[in-house]
Design an enzyme around this catalytic site. Structure first.
Site, short mmCIF file in Angstrom:
data_model
loop_
_atom_site.label_atom_id
_atom_site.label_comp_id
_atom_site.label_asym_id
_atom_site.label_seq_id
_atom_site.Cartn_x
_atom_site.Cartn_y
_atom_site.Cartn_z
CG LEU A 122 -1.82 -1.17 1.46
CD1 LEU A 122 -2.85 -0.90 2.67
CD2 LEU A 122 -2.92 -1.07 -0.09
CB CYS A 123 4.24 2.09 -0.24
SG CYS A 123 4.82 0.58 -0.50
N GLY A 124 1.89 2.72 -3.22
CA GLY A 124 2.31 3.00 -4.54
C GLY A 124 3.07 2.50 -5.44
#
Length: 323
Positions: A122-124
């Site tokens: 969930l960090c691009g």
């Protein structure tokens, strides 16, 4: 069943539960559907997701400030450490007997790549950008006929690389239990790298990480740490002359292992700041997208409700006029 009710002249009203059933029914019985419960559930679900992404964005923003400060403070130290070693190396009279960590094994056949990613998602595009940079380097080594060995630091990088390079991965290191990047973890990685080099398992070592520039931009880096790349640091090399005691060889034998751990620690600090910046940006986009989806679903729900109410009013008015 619906067709039977209509053929008998009875009034039909439909309450659909589920998006798929609603999509199929509204083609033939759109005017009969009075409420779609699935829309309510979807709106509620998206709102809950929006709250989660907003909270994650705020947490990442809080962590980013500290991680950014640590990364910016670590850069001058690692750069100065490199410069000191370059000055020391220039004073060595016997280049052939220089420490191997500085001059290398004299070969360029076996390459060890340390790919540093995060343990959380969930960090691009944070992890995928590092992997893309590493895979490009791997392809180049393959074209040149060089042998490849990989050490993965972080679960996400290991998960992506093991599909295509599973047989090349010789070690996997994870620091899930560590809340923040610290020198002790970097030293563990450094010791593993040095031990493998002393056992002559590779000739060249390169680390891959993301350099933090700002919240939106993180630049994938490939930095050679064994042997020390003197060409890239030549511009920063000081021209001042120093007298060392004890001699350069003895100082280098102590400094070089520390320098490897220091460069790995710098990469971990840069990664930590880049990860939080990328997560903050990704969660901000997710929160905004969730808000747009809620608005779109709310309009769709209100339209279906309005159509049902309008139809009922028309029926009531028509019945009153007939009386």
């Amino acid at each position: 069943y619906l067709s039977k009710i209509l053929s008998e002249g009875k009034e039909l009203k439909i309450m659909s539960v589920g998006a798929k059933g609603n999509d199929q029914l509204k083609r033939m019985y759109g005017d009969k559907i009075i409420e779609n419960i699935s829309l309510k559930k979807r709106i509620s679900s998206v709102k809950s997701t929006q709250k989660i992404t907003k909270a994650m964005k705020m947490v990442a923003a809080a962590k980013l400030r500290r991680a950014q400060e640590n990364a910016e403070k670590g850069r001058p130290y690692s750069e100065k450490m490199n410069n000191v070693i370059l000055n020391l190396s220039s004073g060595i009279s016997d280049k052939e007997n220089a420490p191997k960590l500085l001059s290398g094994s004299g070969k360029d056949q076996i390459h060890l790549c340390v790919v540093m990613t995060s343990d959380r998602g969930l960090c691009g595009g944070f992890n995928s950008n590092i992997i893309k940079k590493a895979k490009s380097y791997f392809a180049k080594l393959s074209e040149e006929g060089k042998e490849l060995k990989i050490i993965t630091v972080g679960s996400k990088g290991n998960d992506q690389l093991k599909r295509a390079y599973g047989d090349k991965i010789i070690s996997h290191i994870s620091f899930k239990e560590s809340k923040n990047a610290n020198y002790f973890d970097a030293e563990k990685v450094g010791k593993i790298v040095i031990e493998k080099f002393e056992d002559e398992e590779f000739d060249v070592c390169t680390i891959f990480y993301n350099q933090f520039k700002n919240v939106i931009t993180q630049i994938p880096q490939a930095q050679q740490i064994i042997p020390l790349n003197t060409e890239t640091s030549e511009e920063d090399k000081s021209e001042d002359s120093y007298e060392f005691e004890p001699d350069e060889d003895e100082i280098l034998s102590n400094l070089l292992p520390k320098n490897i751990s220091t460069q790995i620690f710098k990469a971990m600090l840069e990664n930590s700041a880049s990860e939080q910046g990328s997560r903050m940006s990704a969660m901000d986009n997710a929160t905004r997208n969730a808000g747009e989806m809620v608005d779109k679903l709310t309009i769709e729900y209100n339209r279906s409700r309005q159509a049902a109410i309008t139809k009922e009013l028309i029926e009531i008015i028509s019945g009153a006029e007939s009386l």
